[in-house]
Design a protein around this motif. Structure first.
Motif, PDB file in Angstrom:
ATOM      1  N   HIS A 514      11.877  -9.293  24.664  1.00  0.00           N
ATOM      2  CA  HIS A 514      11.883  -9.962  23.380  1.00  0.00           C
ATOM      3  C   HIS A 514      11.859  -8.942  22.236  1.00  0.00           C
ATOM      4  O   HIS A 514      11.267  -7.867  22.360  1.00  0.00           O
ATOM      5  CB  HIS A 514      10.663 -10.870  23.245  1.00  0.00           C
ATOM      6  N   PRO A 515      12.456  -9.284  21.113  1.00  0.00           N
ATOM      7  CA  PRO A 515      12.294  -8.426  19.938  1.00  0.00           C
ATOM      8  C   PRO A 515      10.858  -8.514  19.427  1.00  0.00           C
ATOM      9  O   PRO A 515      10.185  -9.538  19.585  1.00  0.00           O
ATOM     10  CB  PRO A 515      13.282  -9.008  18.929  1.00  0.00           C
ATOM     11  N   MET A 516      10.375  -7.445  18.798  1.00  0.00           N
ATOM     12  CA  MET A 516       9.015  -7.424  18.270  1.00  0.00           C
ATOM     13  C   MET A 516       9.030  -6.986  16.811  1.00  0.00           C
ATOM     14  O   MET A 516       9.790  -6.095  16.433  1.00  0.00           O
ATOM     15  CB  MET A 516       8.111  -6.488  19.074  1.00  0.00           C
ATOM     16  N   ILE A 517       8.162  -7.610  16.011  1.00  0.00           N
ATOM     17  CA  ILE A 517       7.961  -7.222  14.619  1.00  0.00           C
ATOM     18  C   ILE A 517       6.523  -6.742  14.466  1.00  0.00           C
ATOM     19  O   ILE A 517       5.586  -7.461  14.845  1.00  0.00           O
ATOM     20  CB  ILE A 517       8.202  -8.398  13.653  1.00  0.00           C
ATOM     21  N   ILE A 518       6.350  -5.544  13.944  1.00  0.00           N
ATOM     22  CA  ILE A 518       5.012  -5.068  13.588  1.00  0.00           C
ATOM     23  C   ILE A 518       4.811  -5.342  12.103  1.00  0.00           C
ATOM     24  O   ILE A 518       5.588  -4.893  11.260  1.00  0.00           O
ATOM     25  CB  ILE A 518       4.846  -3.570  13.887  1.00  0.00           C
ATOM     26  N   THR A 519       3.777  -6.098  11.797  1.00  0.00           N
ATOM     27  CA  THR A 519       3.409  -6.363  10.411  1.00  0.00           C
ATOM     28  C   THR A 519       2.116  -5.630  10.109  1.00  0.00           C
ATOM     29  O   THR A 519       1.229  -5.547  10.960  1.00  0.00           O
ATOM     30  CB  THR A 519       3.266  -7.875  10.142  1.00  0.00           C
ATOM     31  N   GLN A 520       1.995  -5.077   8.916  1.00  0.00           N
ATOM     32  CA  GLN A 520       0.826  -4.256   8.583  1.00  0.00           C
ATOM     33  C   GLN A 520       0.694  -4.135   7.074  1.00  0.00           C
ATOM     34  O   GLN A 520       1.628  -4.410   6.335  1.00  0.00           O
ATOM     35  CB  GLN A 520       0.948  -2.861   9.214  1.00  0.00           C
ATOM     36  N   TYR A 521      -0.501  -3.738   6.652  1.00  0.00           N
ATOM     37  CA  TYR A 521      -0.749  -3.390   5.249  1.00  0.00           C
ATOM     38  C   TYR A 521      -1.142  -1.918   5.152  1.00  0.00           C
ATOM     39  O   TYR A 521      -0.559  -1.160   4.401  1.00  0.00           O
ATOM     40  CB  TYR A 521      -1.827  -4.283   4.640  1.00  0.00           C
ATOM     41  N   SER A 522      -2.181  -1.521   5.900  1.00  0.00           N
ATOM     42  CA  SER A 522      -2.525  -0.114   6.122  1.00  0.00           C
ATOM     43  C   SER A 522      -3.163   0.604   4.943  1.00  0.00           C
ATOM     44  O   SER A 522      -3.449   1.793   5.031  1.00  0.00           O
ATOM     45  CB  SER A 522      -1.282   0.693   6.568  1.00  0.00           C
ATOM     46  N   GLY A 523      -3.414  -0.080   3.812  1.00  0.00           N
ATOM     47  CA  GLY A 523      -4.005   0.577   2.663  1.00  0.00           C
ATOM     48  C   GLY A 523      -5.434   1.014   2.906  1.00  0.00           C
ATOM     49  O   GLY A 523      -6.154   0.422   3.720  1.00  0.00           O
ATOM     50  N   PRO A 524      -5.903   2.060   2.209  1.00  0.00           N
ATOM     51  CA  PRO A 524      -7.265   2.564   2.401  1.00  0.00           C
ATOM     52  C   PRO A 524      -8.318   1.470   2.242  1.00  0.00           C
ATOM     53  O   PRO A 524      -8.335   0.744   1.246  1.00  0.00           O
ATOM     54  CB  PRO A 524      -7.404   3.630   1.298  1.00  0.00           C
ATOM     55  N   GLY A 525      -9.167   1.346   3.256  1.00  0.00           N
ATOM     56  CA  GLY A 525     -10.260   0.391   3.218  1.00  0.00           C
ATOM     57  C   GLY A 525      -9.878  -1.039   3.525  1.00  0.00           C
ATOM     58  O   GLY A 525     -10.751  -1.909   3.603  1.00  0.00           O
TER      59      GLY A 525
END
Length: 734
Positions: A514-525
């Motif tokens: 299956h295709p995969m999507i990584i979702t993230q924000y990753s900002g400090p804190g």
């Protein structure tokens, strides 16, 4: 044109060749609407406006016509406090918001509210006397006002007018006098913060009344030397501005980018009796910012002033006597990296001292100080963070929100006078709370990944359940078919273990890729991986064949200062390593994920990190969507950029290495950038300059712009449009 989309150009010899992949079954976006804002919002119960005795609260009726007093224990109506059809002397059609005077005798009601920035508004305010039912405009001279605040005795209101001056309305006499006279648009602001203070310090009002009502203290922001930023305004179709039908308009405001001058902020007092202002200089060492001023409620009536240096690594707290002008240093808090913003934004002033949240041990905990600056008690300790302090009752109990049971959880806890801690919400999941002014009652909102939020009222300190305020039970049925997140630990080849979750397609076929999507924000804190109820486009994507994964890389919150501050002066570096490592982990450890069809997306800092993560030769990503991304921290505001990076002059190498602008030569995949043209936070210039760099490097991307939309891109179903376009792009390229 209403849409600005460039066709994806076929790969040149210098670009990565992509084999056409089977198209995921995402074709009808009408059925996505229930999964995205505003249709996915759960019912909530915010802290009500309590009467001074804490036994009753005020609530605005659904039609905006009445303000009603309710009994806190059972919610029953006690009486109608204000009805717009039964006022005297003045009339208004409806109420948009209200504030109760400290003595409970008057209301400030807002009409014709208009947003300024993310938190600030202006409105036409009226004063309503509850006993006499007399309604009168707050000001006859200034038709709109900002940040009006009652004096403690409810007899005066200070407010800021459009000319950036503070005015004082004496309600007993109906008189209005100017407190300041030097306010000027784009030059001097009195009593309310400039853009960067509002955005990054969460401030909307910079005035504070003394407990005896004799003095009003305020901050003055001289933004004369702050560079101005402008962006065009178009007619548009969402709330169209017809005045720009043929020629665009322009919005201009003061916005200090990294390394540029900030407003010069100074402290002043106003004597109500003699109508004179006084400068209150502070002997702070290297002071750049004054994030907070607040009077205490102890008998001495101290004005407490919080200051920061420009690097935001040193906080100094002063007790100021406005009459004598004497400022005494009470506390200095320092850190090798940036200070936790909670340290200077969430100081709580109690009758006999103040409570400070400090990360001095490597985790954020609560410390009680006397007003002479002596540490009197360490209230919490351990390898976890205190995320919020709710208050203390008369018996010496302290109430907190903590991560004591794990970074992905939020637990409400009470610490008694002997130091014994009791948890008031489940160990797993996410809770939050609000308390009555007397701390006799509290409401807990709790959810987890499979349980919608429910808000329940309790009495304290017996913790007796009184009633359920809202349960959102309908959401469980509404989203019964939606796949649920599974919490995982992702350990990369570098040995970094990250909290994460996976949302799998319904009836997952383990034999298929299956295709995969990584979702993230990753900002400090920040933290995205939390055991809480959340339904969004991610579930919809999983329903249509995608595996969705989210991880919190190094630099995010909940796991201590060492984990968080590793990104200091080097944003984007470790996050890129971790997100690429997470994609490679999924490719190696999840047999149902196609290693050749992994995409990544994010908004704001997440958009920035998306661009960083696809801009190395070893990137495992096949497609990306970046929404409102920062592309160079030199383009972003002073407070945020310099908190983590220092100034460009102090850290030129860090700024150069952290900018996606400088890494376009390694970007070789289909990329979609979406941005609002009226984004006052992350300016469209970020995206435009990035596209320019791509062009110069012989690279390509797709763009979709949202005319007149700000950083949030909401209103007129635009959020549905954003996610529809995003999934369509992944559909075509993954």
């Amino acid at each position: 044109m209403k849409r600005i989309v460039s066709a994806l150009v076929l790969a040149t010899a210098s670009m990565l060749s992509l084999q056409a992949a089977p198209r995921a079954n995402v074709s009808n976006f009408a059925d996505m609407a229930p999964y995205v804002y505003p249709n996915n919002v759960s019912k909530s119960v915010g802290k009500p406006y309590f009467m001074p005795d804490g036994q009753a609260y005020l609530q605005l009726s659904a039609d905006g016509k009445r303000i009603v007093k309710h009994d806190i224990r059972n919610g029953s109506e006690i009486e109608t406090v204000m009805d717009v059809t039964h006022t005297r002397e003045a009339n208004i059609a409806g109420i948009e918001g209200f504030t109760l005077s400290p003595d409970g005798s008057k209301l400030l009601v807002a009409t014709a509210s208009e947003a300024i920035y993310r938190r600030s508004t202006r409105a036409s305010f009226y004063v309503y006397e509850i006993r006499t039912r007399i309604l009168s405009p707050l000001s006859e001279t200034h038709k709109v006002q900002r940040s009006p605040i009652f004096s403690p005795d409810g007899r005066m209101v200070a407010f800021v007018a459009p000319d950036n001056n503070i005015y004082l309305k004496k309600l007993d006499y109906g008189t209005e006098v100017p407190v300041t006279k030097d306010g000027a648009v784009d030059r001097v602001i009195n009593g309310v913060p400039d853009w960067v203070y509002e955005e990054e310090f969460g401030a909307t009002c910079s005035m504070s009344w003394s407990p005896d009502c004799l003095t009003l203290c305020y901050l003055k922001y001289n933004e004369t030397d702050v560079p101005a930023y402008s962006f065009p305004l178009y007619e548009g179709t969402c709330n169209p501005m017809q005045q720009y039908a043929l020629y665009p308009g322009q919005f201009t405001y003061k916005y200090p980018v990294a390394g540029e001058p900030n407003s010069t902020v100074t402290l002043h007092s106003y004597d109500v009796d003699n109508r004179k202002t006084k400068d209150l200089p502070l002997p702070a060492n290297g002071m750049e910012y004054i994030p907070r001023i607040s009077y205490t409620h102890d008998p001495a009536g101290r004005l407490m002033v919080t200051t920061l240096d420009r690097a935001q690594t040193r906080m100094e707290l002063f007790a100021v006597n406005p009459r004598s002008g004497v400022a005494k240093s009470i506390l200095v808090e320092q850190s090798e990296a940036w200070l936790n913003p909670a340290t200077y934004e969430q100081i709580t002033y109690l009758p006999k001292g103040f409570l400070l949240l400090s990360a001095r041990t490597g985790f954020t905990h609560a410390y009680l100080y006397s007003y002479e600056g002596q540490l009197t008690r360490t209230i919490t300790s351990g390898d976890y963070d205190v995320k919020d302090f709710y208050g203390a009752d008369a018996k010496g109990n302290y109430y907190f929100l903590t991560t004591a049971t794990g970074a992905i959880n939020r637990v409400i806890a009470r610490v008694d006078p002997k130091g014994v801690t009791k948890r008031l919400s489940p160990d797993k999941g996410n809770a939050s709370a609000w308390f009555s002014p007397t701390m006799d009652y509290y409401a807990v909102t709790y959810s987890n990944a499979t349980t919608p939020p429910a808000c329940t009222l309790y009495s304290a300190p017996a913790d007796k359940k009184l009633r359920v305020l809202v349960d959102n039970s309908d959401l469980a049925q509404k989203y019964a078919s939606a796949p649920k997140p599974e919490f995982i630990t992702v350990t990369t080849a570098e040995g970094i273990s990250m909290d994460g979750y996976i949302i799998k397609p319904k009836n997952l076929d383990q034999s298929r890729r299956h295709p995969m999507i990584i979702t993230q924000y990753s900002g400090p804190g920040s933290q995205e991986v939390l055991d809480r109820w959340r339904v969004d486009w991610t579930q919809y994507a999983a329903l249509h064949g995608y595996v969705v994964m989210c991880v919190d890389a190094r630099g995010t919150g909940g796991k201590g200062r060492a984990w968080e501050t590793i990104v200091y002066k080097n944003l984007g570096h470790y996050e890129t390593i971790d997100l690429q490592g997470a994609a490679k982990w999924a490719a190696s450890n999840l047999p149902y994920v196609d290693p050749a069809r992994i995409g990544i997306t994010g908004w704001s800092y997440g958009g920035y990190q998306t661009l960083m993560s696809i801009s190395t030769p070893s990137s495992p990503f096949a497609c990306a969507v970046a929404i409102a991304p920062v592309t160079d921290w030199r383009y972003y505001d002073t407070v945020y950029s310099e908190r983590y990076m220092l100034t460009p002059q102090e850290n030129p190498d860090g700024y150069r290495e952290s900018a996606p602008l400088n890494k376009v030569a390694s970007m070789n995949i289909p990329l979609l950038i979406m941005h609002g043209t009226a984004d006052d936070n992350v300016h469209l210039m970020n995206a435009m300059q990035y596209v320019s760099e791509l062009q110069s490097a012989g690279r390509f991307c797709d763009m979709f712009l949202y005319p007149n939309m700000n950083h949030s891109i909401n209103g007129c179903d635009s959020r549905l449009n954003v996610y529809s376009k995003m999934l369509d792009y992944f559909d075509k390229n993954l």
